[in-house]
Design a protein around this motif. Structure first.
Motif, PDB file in Angstrom:
ATOM      1  N   PRO A 157       4.377  -7.191  12.881  1.00  0.00           N
ATOM      2  CA  PRO A 157       3.413  -6.570  12.198  1.00  0.00           C
ATOM      3  C   PRO A 157       3.764  -5.006  11.850  1.00  0.00           C
ATOM      4  O   PRO A 157       3.215  -4.592  10.831  1.00  0.00           O
ATOM      5  CB  PRO A 157       2.045  -6.648  12.817  1.00  0.00           C
ATOM      6  CG  PRO A 157       2.500  -6.885  14.301  1.00  0.00           C
ATOM      7  CD  PRO A 157       3.722  -7.637  14.170  1.00  0.00           C
ATOM      8  N   ASP A 158       4.591  -4.567  12.629  1.00  0.00           N
ATOM      9  CA  ASP A 158       4.835  -3.094  12.466  1.00  0.00           C
ATOM     10  C   ASP A 158       6.292  -3.000  11.596  1.00  0.00           C
ATOM     11  O   ASP A 158       6.619  -1.759  11.182  1.00  0.00           O
ATOM     12  CB  ASP A 158       5.073  -2.288  13.805  1.00  0.00           C
ATOM     13  CG  ASP A 158       6.162  -3.025  14.586  1.00  0.00           C
ATOM     14  OD1 ASP A 158       6.725  -4.094  14.293  1.00  0.00           O
ATOM     15  OD2 ASP A 158       6.812  -2.427  15.512  1.00  0.00           O
ATOM     16  N   MET A 159       6.934  -4.007  11.028  1.00  0.00           N
ATOM     17  CA  MET A 159       7.942  -3.984   9.904  1.00  0.00           C
ATOM     18  C   MET A 159       7.559  -3.306   8.676  1.00  0.00           C
ATOM     19  O   MET A 159       6.513  -3.714   8.143  1.00  0.00           O
ATOM     20  CB  MET A 159       8.598  -5.350   9.831  1.00  0.00           C
ATOM     21  CG  MET A 159       9.294  -5.936  10.971  1.00  0.00           C
ATOM     22  SD  MET A 159       9.683  -7.661  10.760  1.00  0.00           S
ATOM     23  CE  MET A 159      10.717  -8.162  12.184  1.00  0.00           C
ATOM     24  N   LYS A 160       8.549  -2.510   8.260  1.00  0.00           N
ATOM     25  CA  LYS A 160       8.304  -1.940   7.025  1.00  0.00           C
ATOM     26  C   LYS A 160       9.625  -1.844   6.135  1.00  0.00           C
ATOM     27  O   LYS A 160      10.778  -1.726   6.677  1.00  0.00           O
ATOM     28  CB  LYS A 160       7.769  -0.373   6.949  1.00  0.00           C
ATOM     29  CG  LYS A 160       6.550  -0.235   7.630  1.00  0.00           C
ATOM     30  CD  LYS A 160       5.863   0.870   7.369  1.00  0.00           C
ATOM     31  CE  LYS A 160       5.357   1.052   6.221  1.00  0.00           C
ATOM     32  NZ  LYS A 160       4.377   2.203   5.687  1.00  0.00           N
ATOM     33  N   MET A 161       9.668  -2.260   4.675  1.00  0.00           N
ATOM     34  CA  MET A 161      10.778  -2.322   3.961  1.00  0.00           C
ATOM     35  C   MET A 161      10.617  -1.850   2.823  1.00  0.00           C
ATOM     36  O   MET A 161       9.699  -2.035   2.017  1.00  0.00           O
ATOM     37  CB  MET A 161      11.007  -3.948   4.011  1.00  0.00           C
ATOM     38  CG  MET A 161      12.311  -4.346   3.127  1.00  0.00           C
ATOM     39  SD  MET A 161      12.256  -6.152   3.276  1.00  0.00           S
ATOM     40  CE  MET A 161      10.917  -6.927   2.298  1.00  0.00           C
ATOM     41  N   ALA A 162      11.666  -1.199   2.217  1.00  0.00           N
ATOM     42  CA  ALA A 162      11.635  -0.795   0.598  1.00  0.00           C
ATOM     43  C   ALA A 162      13.105  -0.994   0.319  1.00  0.00           C
ATOM     44  O   ALA A 162      14.133  -0.411   0.895  1.00  0.00           O
ATOM     45  CB  ALA A 162      10.943   0.541   0.460  1.00  0.00           C
ATOM     46  N   GLY A 163      13.365  -1.521  -0.895  1.00  0.00           N
ATOM     47  CA  GLY A 163      14.751  -1.832  -1.367  1.00  0.00           C
ATOM     48  C   GLY A 163      14.662  -2.406  -2.939  1.00  0.00           C
ATOM     49  O   GLY A 163      13.840  -2.827  -3.247  1.00  0.00           O
ATOM     50  N   ILE A 212      11.164  -3.961  -4.099  1.00  0.00           N
ATOM     51  CA  ILE A 212      10.567  -4.817  -3.018  1.00  0.00           C
ATOM     52  C   ILE A 212       9.948  -3.847  -1.766  1.00  0.00           C
ATOM     53  O   ILE A 212      10.916  -3.141  -1.441  1.00  0.00           O
ATOM     54  CB  ILE A 212      11.468  -5.795  -2.409  1.00  0.00           C
ATOM     55  CG1 ILE A 212      12.310  -6.744  -3.480  1.00  0.00           C
ATOM     56  CG2 ILE A 212      10.742  -6.751  -1.663  1.00  0.00           C
ATOM     57  CD1 ILE A 212      11.426  -7.532  -4.327  1.00  0.00           C
ATOM     58  N   VAL A 213       8.744  -3.819  -1.673  1.00  0.00           N
ATOM     59  CA  VAL A 213       8.167  -3.095  -0.528  1.00  0.00           C
ATOM     60  C   VAL A 213       7.440  -4.066   0.366  1.00  0.00           C
ATOM     61  O   VAL A 213       6.486  -4.682  -0.120  1.00  0.00           O
ATOM     62  CB  VAL A 213       7.363  -2.027  -0.993  1.00  0.00           C
ATOM     63  CG1 VAL A 213       6.861  -1.254   0.043  1.00  0.00           C
ATOM     64  CG2 VAL A 213       8.094  -1.022  -1.942  1.00  0.00           C
ATOM     65  N   GLY A 214       7.721  -4.005   1.683  1.00  0.00           N
ATOM     66  CA  GLY A 214       6.994  -4.716   2.513  1.00  0.00           C
ATOM     67  C   GLY A 214       6.349  -4.041   3.801  1.00  0.00           C
ATOM     68  O   GLY A 214       6.951  -3.140   4.172  1.00  0.00           O
ATOM     69  N   ILE A 267      12.080  -8.578   8.437  1.00  0.00           N
ATOM     70  CA  ILE A 267      12.254  -9.963   7.847  1.00  0.00           C
ATOM     71  C   ILE A 267      10.845 -10.605   7.450  1.00  0.00           C
ATOM     72  O   ILE A 267       9.820 -10.463   8.330  1.00  0.00           O
ATOM     73  CB  ILE A 267      12.689 -10.642   8.894  1.00  0.00           C
ATOM     74  CG1 ILE A 267      14.132 -10.393   9.384  1.00  0.00           C
ATOM     75  CG2 ILE A 267      12.804 -12.443   8.478  1.00  0.00           C
ATOM     76  CD1 ILE A 267      14.633 -10.915  10.438  1.00  0.00           C
ATOM     77  N   PHE A 268      10.620 -10.844   6.178  1.00  0.00           N
ATOM     78  CA  PHE A 268       9.419 -11.441   5.699  1.00  0.00           C
ATOM     79  C   PHE A 268       9.845 -12.840   5.202  1.00  0.00           C
ATOM     80  O   PHE A 268      10.384 -13.218   4.425  1.00  0.00           O
ATOM     81  CB  PHE A 268       8.689 -10.532   4.652  1.00  0.00           C
ATOM     82  CG  PHE A 268       8.363  -9.015   5.005  1.00  0.00           C
ATOM     83  CD1 PHE A 268       7.273  -8.573   5.356  1.00  0.00           C
ATOM     84  CD2 PHE A 268       9.547  -8.122   5.325  1.00  0.00           C
ATOM     85  CE1 PHE A 268       6.842  -7.387   5.463  1.00  0.00           C
ATOM     86  CE2 PHE A 268       9.176  -6.965   5.718  1.00  0.00           C
ATOM     87  CZ  PHE A 268       8.083  -6.421   5.771  1.00  0.00           C
ATOM     88  N   CYS A 269       8.582 -13.760   5.857  1.00  0.00           N
ATOM     89  CA  CYS A 269       8.906 -15.057   5.613  1.00  0.00           C
ATOM     90  C   CYS A 269       7.425 -15.921   5.477  1.00  0.00           C
ATOM     91  O   CYS A 269       6.310 -15.294   5.895  1.00  0.00           O
ATOM     92  CB  CYS A 269       9.903 -15.951   6.567  1.00  0.00           C
ATOM     93  SG  CYS A 269       9.460 -15.608   8.423  1.00  0.00           S
ATOM     94  N   PRO A 322       3.156   4.683   1.107  1.00  0.00           N
ATOM     95  CA  PRO A 322       1.920   4.036   0.924  1.00  0.00           C
ATOM     96  C   PRO A 322       2.076   2.671   1.216  1.00  0.00           C
ATOM     97  O   PRO A 322       2.750   1.947   1.333  1.00  0.00           O
ATOM     98  CB  PRO A 322       1.711   4.325  -0.658  1.00  0.00           C
ATOM     99  CG  PRO A 322       3.133   4.220  -1.117  1.00  0.00           C
ATOM    100  CD  PRO A 322       3.764   5.050  -0.067  1.00  0.00           C
ATOM    101  N   SER A 323       0.712   2.022   1.661  1.00  0.00           N
ATOM    102  CA  SER A 323       0.752   0.703   1.816  1.00  0.00           C
ATOM    103  C   SER A 323       0.797  -0.286   0.842  1.00  0.00           C
ATOM    104  O   SER A 323       0.667   0.174  -0.260  1.00  0.00           O
ATOM    105  CB  SER A 323      -0.626   0.328   2.793  1.00  0.00           C
ATOM    106  OG  SER A 323      -1.570   0.456   1.703  1.00  0.00           O
ATOM    107  N   THR A 324       1.254  -1.558   0.919  1.00  0.00           N
ATOM    108  CA  THR A 324       1.300  -2.487  -0.055  1.00  0.00           C
ATOM    109  C   THR A 324      -0.111  -2.725  -0.592  1.00  0.00           C
ATOM    110  O   THR A 324      -0.205  -3.132  -1.848  1.00  0.00           O
ATOM    111  CB  THR A 324       1.911  -3.776   0.527  1.00  0.00           C
ATOM    112  OG1 THR A 324       1.184  -4.111   1.426  1.00  0.00           O
ATOM    113  CG2 THR A 324       3.260  -3.510   0.900  1.00  0.00           C
ATOM    114  N   ALA A 325      -1.152  -2.488   0.048  1.00  0.00           N
ATOM    115  CA  ALA A 325      -2.391  -2.556  -0.501  1.00  0.00           C
ATOM    116  C   ALA A 325      -2.824  -1.398  -1.556  1.00  0.00           C
ATOM    117  O   ALA A 325      -3.313  -1.737  -2.571  1.00  0.00           O
ATOM    118  CB  ALA A 325      -3.526  -2.604   0.544  1.00  0.00           C
TER     119      ALA A 325
END
Length: 208
Positions: free
Chosen positions: A45-51, A174-176, A138-140, A18-21
């Protein structure tokens, strides 16, 4: 303090669907409306992350606080990177201060090599061209060339922090993705993964 419940890798993988939205909408239905980190965006923009969140708090630097030369055995930033485990996301509270970097590409390479899931901070990054080449989540809040120790002092590890206006506790999920980063309690992980996937299917049906 009771340790957070463990989260399986299968659940973390499912949370990438699922998206963060979608996740923020589902969380709002559970009464949690302040779960999105503002101005914390992916370097690509294509980065995805869950941890799982491993937290680092920065406070404003002061000349007498930073050892010169720096001692890797006592510096909280370096200690934290060495303590992190596979599947952890480093969440850095930089107070929204984005004129100075929080990390560089060498430390980021270390996190990637350790199997950590990514990084989220409301501060900036340096060496961003090299970081993009790592193909690592990487999200900043932007890019800045100045070294972190000029403006930031790494004061605490694995404590509750604020990041992008959201509260983050150690062990939180954390999901990105392209929109940014969402955070929620680990005990909701399985339910959110299931409900988020169901919501995505519903929205796909509506689009069709």
């Amino acid at each position: 303090m009771t340790p957070p419940p463990s989260i399986s890798q299968a659940t973390l993988d499912q949370l990438l669907v699922p998206s963060t939205a979608t996740l923020t909408s589902v969380l709002k239905g559970h009464g949690l409306g302040n779960t999105f980190m503002h101005n914390v965006t992916p370097l690509q923009p294509d980065m995805k992350m869950a941890g799982r969140a491993y937290t680092l708090r920065y406070i404003p630097a002061r000349e007498d606080l930073n050892d010169i030369p720096m001692d890797n055995l006592t510096d909280k930033q370096r200690i934290g990177i060495e303590e992190m485990e596979v599947g952890d996301v480093l969440v850095i509270d930089a107070r929204g201060e984005a004129t100075t970097a929080t990390l560089g590409d060498i430390l980021m390479t270390g996190l990637q090599a350790r199997g950590c899931a990514g990084v989220a901070t409301d501060g900036a990054m340096r060496d961003t061209e090299a970081m993009v080449a790592l193909d690592y989540p990487i999200f900043c809040a932007g890019a800045a060339a100045k070294n972190s120790h000029i403006t930031h002092y790494a004061s605490e590890l694995d404590v509750p922090v604020a990041c992008g206006g959201a509260a983050v506790f150690p062990g939180d999920v954390i999901v990105g993705d392209a929109d940014g980063v969402v955070v929620f309690p680990p005990e909701m992980a399985v339910e959110l993964a299931t409900q988020g996937a169901e919501q995505e299917l519903l929205e796909t049906f509506i689009q069709e």
